[in-house]
Design a protein around this motif. Structure first.
Motif, PDB file in Angstrom:
ATOM      1  N   GLN A  87      -0.546   9.984  -9.664  1.00 55.66           N
ATOM      2  CA  GLN A  87      -1.386   9.131  -8.837  1.00 55.66           C
ATOM      3  C   GLN A  87      -1.218   7.676  -9.251  1.00 55.66           C
ATOM      4  O   GLN A  87      -0.772   7.362 -10.356  1.00 55.66           O
ATOM      5  CB  GLN A  87      -2.862   9.517  -8.939  1.00 55.66           C
ATOM      6  N   GLY A  88      -1.556   6.784  -8.310  1.00 57.03           N
ATOM      7  CA  GLY A  88      -1.504   5.358  -8.577  1.00 57.03           C
ATOM      8  C   GLY A  88      -2.732   4.673  -8.011  1.00 57.03           C
ATOM      9  O   GLY A  88      -3.570   5.307  -7.360  1.00 57.03           O
ATOM     10  N   VAL A  89      -2.821   3.381  -8.234  1.00 59.28           N
ATOM     11  CA  VAL A  89      -3.992   2.642  -7.775  1.00 59.28           C
ATOM     12  C   VAL A  89      -3.562   1.274  -7.258  1.00 59.28           C
ATOM     13  O   VAL A  89      -2.614   0.667  -7.762  1.00 59.28           O
ATOM     14  CB  VAL A  89      -5.037   2.500  -8.904  1.00 59.28           C
ATOM     15  N   LEU A  90      -4.238   0.807  -6.204  1.00 62.28           N
ATOM     16  CA  LEU A  90      -4.054  -0.542  -5.678  1.00 62.28           C
ATOM     17  C   LEU A  90      -5.374  -1.284  -5.775  1.00 62.28           C
ATOM     18  O   LEU A  90      -6.454  -0.675  -5.671  1.00 62.28           O
ATOM     19  CB  LEU A  90      -3.596  -0.512  -4.222  1.00 62.28           C
ATOM     20  N   LEU A  91      -5.297  -2.611  -5.955  1.00 64.01           N
ATOM     21  CA  LEU A  91      -6.481  -3.469  -5.991  1.00 64.01           C
ATOM     22  C   LEU A  91      -6.234  -4.694  -5.136  1.00 64.01           C
ATOM     23  O   LEU A  91      -5.105  -5.153  -4.993  1.00 64.01           O
ATOM     24  CB  LEU A  91      -6.763  -3.973  -7.409  1.00 64.01           C
ATOM     25  N   THR A  92      -7.303  -5.244  -4.590  1.00 65.34           N
ATOM     26  CA  THR A  92      -7.254  -6.595  -4.059  1.00 65.34           C
ATOM     27  C   THR A  92      -8.665  -7.142  -4.003  1.00 65.34           C
ATOM     28  O   THR A  92      -9.645  -6.414  -4.201  1.00 65.34           O
ATOM     29  CB  THR A  92      -6.565  -6.662  -2.682  1.00 65.34           C
ATOM     30  N   GLY A  93      -8.773  -8.427  -3.743  1.00 63.75           N
ATOM     31  CA  GLY A  93     -10.089  -9.038  -3.709  1.00 63.75           C
ATOM     32  C   GLY A  93     -10.001 -10.550  -3.772  1.00 63.75           C
ATOM     33  O   GLY A  93      -8.916 -11.134  -3.605  1.00 63.75           O
ATOM     34  N   PRO A  94     -11.143 -11.209  -4.012  1.00 64.60           N
ATOM     35  CA  PRO A  94     -11.176 -12.674  -4.048  1.00 64.60           C
ATOM     36  C   PRO A  94     -10.175 -13.243  -5.048  1.00 64.60           C
ATOM     37  O   PRO A  94     -10.032 -12.748  -6.167  1.00 64.60           O
ATOM     38  CB  PRO A  94     -12.616 -12.977  -4.478  1.00 64.60           C
ATOM     39  N   ILE A 110      -7.263   4.544  -4.821  1.00 68.55           N
ATOM     40  CA  ILE A 110      -6.484   5.489  -5.615  1.00 68.55           C
ATOM     41  C   ILE A 110      -5.699   6.373  -4.669  1.00 68.55           C
ATOM     42  O   ILE A 110      -6.254   6.918  -3.713  1.00 68.55           O
ATOM     43  CB  ILE A 110      -7.405   6.338  -6.521  1.00 68.55           C
ATOM     44  N   VAL A 111      -4.399   6.489  -4.910  1.00 69.46           N
ATOM     45  CA  VAL A 111      -3.539   7.280  -4.023  1.00 69.46           C
ATOM     46  C   VAL A 111      -2.839   8.364  -4.828  1.00 69.46           C
ATOM     47  O   VAL A 111      -2.522   8.191  -6.003  1.00 69.46           O
ATOM     48  CB  VAL A 111      -2.497   6.395  -3.308  1.00 69.46           C
ATOM     49  N   GLN A 112      -2.602   9.500  -4.184  1.00 69.43           N
ATOM     50  CA  GLN A 112      -1.931  10.630  -4.811  1.00 69.43           C
ATOM     51  C   GLN A 112      -0.454  10.639  -4.452  1.00 69.43           C
ATOM     52  O   GLN A 112      -0.052  10.145  -3.393  1.00 69.43           O
ATOM     53  CB  GLN A 112      -2.589  11.942  -4.377  1.00 69.43           C
ATOM     54  N   ILE A 113       0.342  11.234  -5.330  1.00 63.58           N
ATOM     55  CA  ILE A 113       1.784  11.380  -5.107  1.00 63.58           C
ATOM     56  C   ILE A 113       2.077  12.860  -4.893  1.00 63.58           C
ATOM     57  O   ILE A 113       1.765  13.689  -5.750  1.00 63.58           O
ATOM     58  CB  ILE A 113       2.601  10.873  -6.312  1.00 63.58           C
ATOM     59  N   GLU A 114       2.657  13.199  -3.755  1.00 64.82           N
ATOM     60  CA  GLU A 114       2.996  14.589  -3.451  1.00 64.82           C
ATOM     61  C   GLU A 114       4.378  14.654  -2.811  1.00 64.82           C
ATOM     62  O   GLU A 114       4.624  13.971  -1.812  1.00 64.82           O
ATOM     63  CB  GLU A 114       1.959  15.207  -2.504  1.00 64.82           C
ATOM     64  N   GLU A 115       5.259  15.448  -3.403  1.00 64.86           N
ATOM     65  CA  GLU A 115       6.600  15.670  -2.853  1.00 64.86           C
ATOM     66  C   GLU A 115       7.315  14.360  -2.529  1.00 64.86           C
ATOM     67  O   GLU A 115       7.835  14.163  -1.432  1.00 64.86           O
ATOM     68  CB  GLU A 115       6.517  16.565  -1.609  1.00 64.86           C
ATOM     69  N   GLU A 116       7.308  13.448  -3.519  1.00 60.06           N
ATOM     70  CA  GLU A 116       8.012  12.162  -3.405  1.00 60.06           C
ATOM     71  C   GLU A 116       7.427  11.263  -2.324  1.00 60.06           C
ATOM     72  O   GLU A 116       8.086  10.337  -1.852  1.00 60.06           O
ATOM     73  CB  GLU A 116       9.512  12.384  -3.146  1.00 60.06           C
ATOM     74  N   GLN A 117       6.174  11.544  -1.936  1.00 55.17           N
ATOM     75  CA  GLN A 117       5.491  10.728  -0.940  1.00 55.17           C
ATOM     76  C   GLN A 117       4.183  10.189  -1.520  1.00 55.17           C
ATOM     77  O   GLN A 117       3.507  10.867  -2.299  1.00 55.17           O
ATOM     78  CB  GLN A 117       5.171  11.543   0.319  1.00 55.17           C
ATOM     79  N   ILE A 118       3.829   8.974  -1.125  1.00 56.52           N
ATOM     80  CA  ILE A 118       2.534   8.402  -1.465  1.00 56.52           C
ATOM     81  C   ILE A 118       1.585   8.661  -0.302  1.00 56.52           C
ATOM     82  O   ILE A 118       1.871   8.285   0.836  1.00 56.52           O
ATOM     83  CB  ILE A 118       2.664   6.897  -1.742  1.00 56.52           C
ATOM     84  N   ILE A 119       0.474   9.327  -0.587  1.00 56.76           N
ATOM     85  CA  ILE A 119      -0.507   9.660   0.453  1.00 56.76           C
ATOM     86  C   ILE A 119      -1.477   8.490   0.576  1.00 56.76           C
ATOM     87  O   ILE A 119      -2.389   8.336  -0.239  1.00 56.76           O
ATOM     88  CB  ILE A 119      -1.267  10.957   0.114  1.00 56.76           C
ATOM     89  N   TYR A 120      -1.278   7.656   1.589  1.00 57.37           N
ATOM     90  CA  TYR A 120      -2.118   6.465   1.724  1.00 57.37           C
ATOM     91  C   TYR A 120      -3.473   6.799   2.329  1.00 57.37           C
ATOM     92  O   TYR A 120      -4.510   6.352   1.861  1.00 57.37           O
ATOM     93  CB  TYR A 120      -1.411   5.407   2.567  1.00 57.37           C
ATOM     94  N   VAL A 197       1.582  -0.125  -5.827  1.00 58.07           N
ATOM     95  CA  VAL A 197       0.976   1.127  -6.269  1.00 58.07           C
ATOM     96  C   VAL A 197       1.187   1.173  -7.778  1.00 58.07           C
ATOM     97  O   VAL A 197       2.224   1.600  -8.282  1.00 58.07           O
ATOM     98  CB  VAL A 197       1.610   2.341  -5.574  1.00 58.07           C
ATOM     99  N   GLU A 198       0.165   0.685  -8.500  1.00 58.59           N
ATOM    100  CA  GLU A 198       0.246   0.605  -9.963  1.00 58.59           C
ATOM    101  C   GLU A 198       0.211   2.016 -10.536  1.00 58.59           C
ATOM    102  O   GLU A 198      -0.663   2.822 -10.187  1.00 58.59           O
ATOM    103  CB  GLU A 198      -0.918  -0.212 -10.507  1.00 58.59           C
ATOM    104  N   ILE A 199       1.153   2.301 -11.458  1.00 62.46           N
ATOM    105  CA  ILE A 199       1.289   3.693 -11.883  1.00 62.46           C
ATOM    106  C   ILE A 199       1.857   3.771 -13.296  1.00 62.46           C
ATOM    107  O   ILE A 199       2.690   2.945 -13.703  1.00 62.46           O
ATOM    108  CB  ILE A 199       2.176   4.460 -10.878  1.00 62.46           C
ATOM    109  N   ALA A 200       1.372   4.730 -14.060  1.00 60.49           N
ATOM    110  CA  ALA A 200       1.888   4.978 -15.410  1.00 60.49           C
ATOM    111  C   ALA A 200       3.168   5.799 -15.325  1.00 60.49           C
ATOM    112  O   ALA A 200       3.443   6.445 -14.305  1.00 60.49           O
ATOM    113  CB  ALA A 200       0.843   5.707 -16.242  1.00 60.49           C
TER     114      ALA A 200
END
Length: 300
Positions: A87-94, A110-120, A197-200
């Motif tokens: 999984q990864g995470v995106l942020l935005t704001g002021p 927060i987005v999940q990764i499944e079968e080489e796809q990012i589930i937006y 998509v920030e990810i470890a």
């Protein structure tokens, strides 16, 4: 193969004063583990942005001392594999990115990764485009925060720094002191909201020292050709210097005159944006592979 974990090996600035976390020889292949660009602080919906420690963003793992590297050499880093979390995470704001003046509060996704796809969301999934946001070496003089790009590399946020690419970095101090982090599962050119998509994850790298070859700024060799990366105060300055780096490289390594090289790059070269949201702006200029092939240009 030597492995380097994030445990006790995380830095937040590139510095010649850091104690090496690992010593390697030129030609070794290593695996380096990284936290995401937020230091893994947001993992669940319950994790709030208000609790985020902004002093812990853009971490890098390292530094790695390359035994044969000396000031004036070039460090060749082949990115053999990028492994990422589920999984990864995106942020935005002021005050973040190109639309920061239109936002009134911070938002996360927060987005999940499944079968080489990012589930937006329930309507859209899109392919992974894994890349390394922060990678660089120690600068010669003052420390540079990991969030800032420069001639040492750093937070270049450049989409072509990916699996199969070869990154060349100037060496400013003995040992080079390589470090990396801030992986993305996907990121568009520009990184316009301040995050991809920030990810470890972890990266498998082959690290080599190129002797008697000095470069001024990072260079990337990948499938489309050779790209020259420059970070400056403004995008205009970055594009201009990246273009000059590419054209002069072509002149030095072919029988073309400067005006012939410039006209050729005006016809087929590509000025491209890497990112427009960090303390310095980053641009790149691509010499297409067919040009390198036609003139039999040897890359280091």
């Amino acid at each position: 193969m030597k492995k380097l974990s994030t445990k006790d090996n995380t830095i937040f600035a590139f510095s010649k004063n850091h104690k090496p976390a690992l010593h390697i020889d030129s030609g070794e292949t290593i695996e380096v583990e990284t936290m995401d660009g937020l230091s893994n602080q947001i993992r669940m919906e319950e994790d709030t942005i208000e609790a985020l420690d902004w002093n812990q963003v853009n971490p890098a793992t390292g530094p790695i001392y390359v035994n044969q590297a000396k000031k004036g050499d070039t460090l060749k880093v082949t990115i053999e594999k990028i492994n990422i979390d589920e999984q990864g995470v995106l942020l935005t704001g002021p005050n973040l990115g190109m639309l920061g003046d239109e936002f009134t509060e911070m938002k996360k996704k927060i987005v999940q990764i499944e079968e080489e796809q990012i589930i937006y969301d329930n309507k859209l999934s899109f392919p992974l485009t894994k890349m390394i946001g922060v990678i660089g070496v120690a600068p010669e003089h003052e420390d540079i925060p990991c969030g800032t790009p420069g001639s040492h590399g750093g937070n270049m946020d450049t989409t072509i720094i990916k699996e199969g690419s070869v990154l060349y970095l100037p060496v400013f101090v003995d040992g080079a002191l390589l470090a990396l982090g801030d992986f993305h599962g996907a990121m568009g050119d520009g990184e316009i909201c301040g995050t991809g998509v920030e990810i470890a994850g972890s990266a498998v790298l082959k690290v080599e020292v190129v002797k008697e070859q000095t470069i001024e700024h990072p260079i990337v060799k990948y499938g489309e050709g050779l790209s020259f990366i420059v970070s400056k105060e403004t995008l205009d300055e970055a594009v201009k210097e990246a273009t000059k780096q590419a054209v002069h490289f072509l002149k030095r390594n072919t029988d073309l005159t400067l005006d012939e090289a410039a006209m050729l790059m005006s016809a087929v070269g590509q000025a491209q944006i890497s990112q427009v949201v960090n303390p310095l702006m980053t641009a790149r200029f691509l010499i297409p592979q067919f040009v390198l092939d036609a003139y039999q240009v040897k890359i280091f």
